[in-house]
Design an enzyme around this catalytic site. Structure first.
Site, mmCIF file in Angstrom:
data_model
loop_
_atom_site.group_PDB
_atom_site.id
_atom_site.type_symbol
_atom_site.label_atom_id
_atom_site.label_comp_id
_atom_site.label_asym_id
_atom_site.label_seq_id
_atom_site.Cartn_x
_atom_site.Cartn_y
_atom_site.Cartn_z
ATOM 1 N N HIS A 458 0.821 -1.205 0.000
ATOM 2 C CA HIS A 458 0.000 0.000 0.000
ATOM 3 C C HIS A 458 0.861 1.263 0.000
ATOM 4 C CE1 HIS A 458 -2.301 3.248 1.985
ATOM 5 N NE2 HIS A 458 -3.241 2.839 1.159
ATOM 6 N N CYS A 835 -2.891 35.041 -13.883
ATOM 7 C CA CYS A 835 -1.701 34.961 -13.057
ATOM 8 C C CYS A 835 -2.003 34.547 -11.622
ATOM 9 C CB CYS A 835 -0.927 36.272 -13.076
ATOM 10 S SG CYS A 835 -1.878 37.624 -12.383
#
Ligand code: ADP
Ligand code: MG
Ligand code: MG
Length: 948
Positions: A458, A835
């Protein structure tokens, strides 16, 4: 006819992914290819959605279809479900559209009960195996369906093993397993308030199907979806499949394998298996599995068949496959295949190799790389010198590459609290093994170190998915999780001690080793070059310093989209002058203070222009409220008072007067330039002088300053500030006797600016969406405070994502689209970018491409991500267009010319209506009629065009 909710594997294909989920559609495809697949059927994702629509219940129609298919499966196998002498056993497996490994639930050996287990034992002649299967089933069913904690059962197993002094589950004999079964059942009964473990196979099946549906909404699945942009509305399919048994003895086994190495991308089978084991045993890391290559000696025939099918699968899907298989008494079965998860370096190598092997095109190669994962390639490695000095204290499996140094923590909660998103410290999560509950803590850590588990454990799988460094299976560690300490190489480590781990070599080091950043080169460079060829969007960077700008250029930035000038004011030698400016009484005083800052600022800009070598640089004028700059300590206040010839109290009064209740909506942005034009004047001088200087030194560059005015909400506001800028700039240029082009544009970050973009576009050379502020102002909640309540919004499913991380395309996106639609016709040369933080988020980049932005701008390390995402958006769009064309006979019966005429007619009608409406209320009615007539005419024209 009733809707079809359930499909036999033989009724589907790989293309049915949305309906059957990834696991189901690939089981169907493998069945179609004639591969050895235990047969079964898939309950569709639509059935899952229906389950939630029906307030979490399965409709009679769906239940009936499940039973019909079960009857078919019984006949197919010649076994009856729940048969006391020879029962049919099935697995019930989750499987969503997008692979979510380990996030949802699966139940094995379903169909066993107290009587059937006897029949099963007699039929197989293997009582040990029968009882092993039964105890596993009780365990999984209790955990998954009834939510009885796993640990109850694990504790019993440990007790039984301890009593006998044995170490492995496989050493338990039939009597031990019988004991487990009876104790498990008692535990179940106790936990379930006296209810017995269900003995009816059909009841078991329906319970399991529901549990899988439910697992779609378990907390770890929800977190995983949020991290991977998977919508909650998709739902999971459920696969009901005939069991095959890897736990029948030493000629049986189970394993997982990849056709290429998921860490490095190297070609060749890579995997591991366990003999006499079932399902989870390999991944759970309870026993350490063997590498797949040893299967060649153990069972040569099986190995050969396995290799053939694996190759066939890769060639069929043209991608690296991640396969699960089981061997039952030397007979091989495939249980799953999918395009394997891989690290970013592996993804790059595999994509390039597949292009070279002629399996995929360059465009496909670009699509194959998950844009977000590029982050990993830019992740640090250990500094070579610092590494030489490092002391290796252990080594284990290199499960996920990269390098990390940090403080040891022992639980996922501690990692979450101290790490990224929490205390912001660098931590290494050290665990016996990880489980799906740990996922958030794993995310918050720099790296993961486990004591148990292989390359497909895992921890390894999840770390690779997250691009996080992981070293797994370090059996030398003597772990004491309870007391938060471990020993390795004779040294005891406690919480807070530093270690370093290298996920590429598997080495573990004592202390902190310095790390260095990566570069774009080799195959990474090849992919990026292809991406650049395909994309239309330009990619700029947000950078305030020459160092950031240089880094961004290396990473492919084509300009600066946002330079925040305020950062430059905070530096030691300037802040004093700036504070003097703030505390001035007259314009002259302010100008004198600003004059001191001018040379610094000019030099800053000069360095940026130099770093950008003629590429565009957008400089944003001062944005934050002045209060952010004032001194806080008595010392500093005194210093300022002396410099200004004022008393300390006077200065304090000024500071107090700057306090605002809502500074984010306060005296900031262009409002500063309106009140103190001299600030804008100073900044303009600095920009223009720097540009002139750099242009003069580099005549081959095209230095063209872009000055950006923040927080504009009204065109007159922009016009006013722009005039200050233009007058100052033109005077500077004239004084220098030079020529210089420059632009003045604005941020669109207040909803009113978007709503009046047609007005604002008259004064702006460019727009740049400041989506942080725009999101904040559109939602009306502060980005600094929203974290406190957003979790409740995720829990109640009001939001699936943080709108500050993932652009809200519905609301904020609509404002952006509107700004473009309003602005471009007014000013055709208007260029538009973004931006905000969103500029580097792949799905937001795709949106920006779609609505026709010219560029996105993001932080330097996100530049490659944005370049790739922009290319992927362009390729996807091209593919969609092609698709449209194939279907053109049925769809696009209106050509562009007709469309334009229609739009024109509708617009004229609207204009007439508006004009009339403005005259008087009376005439307005007529105006509406005019509008209606206009629309009617438009509809008529449209119909005619269609009939043509
Ligand atoms: P996940 O999606 O978490 O991988 P799966 O549904 O693939 O869960 O099941 C996990 C494991 O259980 C498989 O890898 C396989 O070993 C085992 N398994 C599932 N179905 C069967 C089956 N019909 N017969 C034997 N083993 C099975
Ligand atoms: Mg699986
Ligand atoms: Mg802003």
């Amino acid at each position: 006819m009733a809707k079809k909710w359930v499909y036999k594997f033989s009724e589907g294909r790989a293309s049915d992914r949305n309906l059957l989920g990834g696991k189901g559609c690939n089981l169907a495809e493998m069945t179609y290819l004639g591969m050895p697949i235990p047969q079964g059927f898939t309950i569709s994702t639509e059935a899952c959605t229906d389950y939630y629509d029906q307030k979490e219940s399965i409709s009679q129609e769906i239940q009936d279809q499940i039973m019909e298919n079960l009857a078919w499966l019984e006949e197919f196998n010649g076994k009856k479900f729940g048969d006391p002498s020879d029962p049919l056993l099935v697995s019930v497996r989750s499987g969503a559209r997008a692979s979510m490994p380990g996030m949802m639930d699966t139940i094995l050996n379903l169909g066993l009960n107290d009587v059937a287990v006897e029949g099963f034992a007699a039929k197989t002649g293997n009582p040990r195996f029968a009882y092993d299967s039964y105890r596993r089933f009780i365990q999984m069913y209790s955990d998954v369906v009834m939510e009885v904690p796993k640990s109850y059962f694990e504790k019993i197993i440990d007790e039984v093993k301890d009593k006998k002094g044995i170490k492995f589950d496989t050493e338990m004999d039939v009597d031990d397993l019988k004991e487990l079964v009876s104790r498990f059942k008692a535990t179940y009964k106790e936990a379930m308030n006296g209810q017995e473990f269900p003995q009816d196979a059909k009841e078991q099946l329906m319970g399991a199907v529901k549990a899988v549906f439910r697992s779609w909404n378990n907390p770890r699945a929800i977190v995983y979806r949020r991290m991977n942009d998977i919508p909650g509305s998709w739902g999971t399919a459920v696969n009901v499949q005939t069991m095959v048994f890897g736990n029948k003895g030493e000629t049986s086994g189970t394993g997982v394998a990849f056709t290429r190495n998921p860490s490095t991308g190297e070609k060749g089978i890579f995997g591991e298996y366990l003999l006499n084991a079932q399902g989870e045993d390999v991944v759970a890391g309870v026993r350490t599995p063997q590498p797949i290559s040893t299967l060649e000696q153990a069972m040569p025939e099986v190995y050969k068949e396995f290799m053939e099918i694996a190759q066939k699968l890769e060639n069929h899907f043209h991608d690296m496959q991640d396969m699960e298989f089981t061997i039952e008494e030397k007979k091989l079965y495939f249980l799953q295949t999918r395009n394997g998860k891989r690290t970013a370096p592996a993804a790059i190598k595999i994509a390039c190799d597949l292009v070279d092997e002629g399996q995929i095109s360059e465009e496909e190669a670009v699509l194959r790389i998950e844009a977000k994962s590029l982050d990993q390639l830019l992740h640090p490695t250990f500094d070579a010198d610092s590494l030489k000095a490092g002391e290796v204290i252990g080594s284990a499996l290199p499960a996920s590459p990269g390098a990390a140094a940090g403080k040891v923590v022992f639980t996922a909660e501690d990692a979450k609290a101290a790490g990224v998103g929490g205390g912001g410290e660098r931590v290494i999560l050290v665990r016996l093994e990880t489980s799906p509950e740990d996922i958030e803590g794993m995310h918050a850590a720099q790296g993961i170190l486990t004591v148990r588990g292989g390359m497909t454990s895992h921890a390894a799988v999840v770390a690779r998915g997250m691009g996080e460094c992981c070293v797994s299976g370090c059996g030398d560690i003597n772990m004491d999780e309870e007391n938060k300490k471990f020993t390795l190489a004779g040294k005891e480590f406690h919480e807070g001690d530093y270690i370093s781990i290298d996920g590429t070599t598997g080495n573990i080091y004592d202390g902190q080793i310095a790390t260095v950043d990566a570069k774009i080169a080799g195959e990474f460079g090849r992919i990026m070059a292809w991406a650049d060829e395909f994309r239309r969007l330009k990619v700029r960077t947000n950078a305030d310093t020459p160092a950031d700008a240089k880094k961004a250029r290396e990473l492919g930035a084509e300009g600066i989209g946002l330079c925040r000038t305020e950062h430059m004011f905070f530096e030691e030698d300037r802040i004093a002058a700036f504070r003097e400016m703030i505390c001035s009484d007259t314009v002259e005083e302010r100008e004198a203070a600003l004059e001191k800052i001018l040379p610094y600022q000019q030099n800053d800009f000069k360095q940026l222009y130099e770093a950008l070598e003629g590429c565009p640089v957008t400089i944003r004028f001062l944005d934050p409220p002045l209060h952010e700059f004032v001194p806080t300590t008595e010392d500093e206040i005194k210093k300022l008072a002396d410099a200004k010839g004022k008393s300390v109290d006077e200065i304090k009064a000024i500071i107090n007067s700057l306090h605002e209740f809502n500074p984010m909506m306060g005296h900031r942005g262009c409002r500063l330039a309106v009140t103190y034009p001299e600030i804008a004047k100073m900044q303009t001088k600095a920009v223009i002088r720097a540009a002139l200087e750099v242009q003069k030194a580099h005549s081959d560059w095209n230095v063209k300053p872009e000055i950006m005015i923040p927080l504009v909400c009204e065109v007159k506001e922009l016009k006013y500030v722009k005039q200050v800028v233009v007058e100052t700039a033109d005077a500077e240029i004239a004084a220098a006797g030079a020529k210089l082009d420059y632009e003045v544009g604005t941020m669109i970050e207040i909803p009113r600016a978007a709503l009046t973009a047609d007005e604002i576009a008259k004064e702006a050379d460019f727009f740049c969406f400041g989506t942080n502020d725009l999101t904040q102002m559109t939602f009306g909640f502060s980005r600094d405070d929203a974290g406190k309540f957003l979790n409740a919004y995720y829990d109640t499913k009001i939001f699936e994502n943080d709108p500050f991380a993932k652009l809200d395309q519905t609301g904020v996106g609509k404002l952006m689209e509107m700004s473009l639609k309003l602005g471009k016709p007014v000013n055709p040369s208007l260029h538009v970018g973004i931006c905000g933080e969103h500029g580097g988020d792949p799905s937001s980049v795709e949106f920006c491409h779609k609505i026709g932005l010219d560029y996105v701008s993001c932080s330097p390390f996100r530049v490659p991500v944005a370049r790739l995402a922009a290319a992927q958006a362009a390729i996807a769009e091209k593919a969609a267009k092609k698709c449209d064309k194939c279907g053109s006979d049925s769809k696009s019966f209106v050509d562009d010319e007709t469309k334009a005429k229609l739009e024109d007619a509708a617009k004229k009608a609207e204009e007439i209506a508006k004009e009339l409406a403005e005259q008087s209320a009376e005439v307005a009615k007529a105006g509406l009629e005019g509008l209606k007539a206009g629309v009617d005419a438009a509809v008529k024209a449209y119909k005619e065009a269609r009939n043509k």
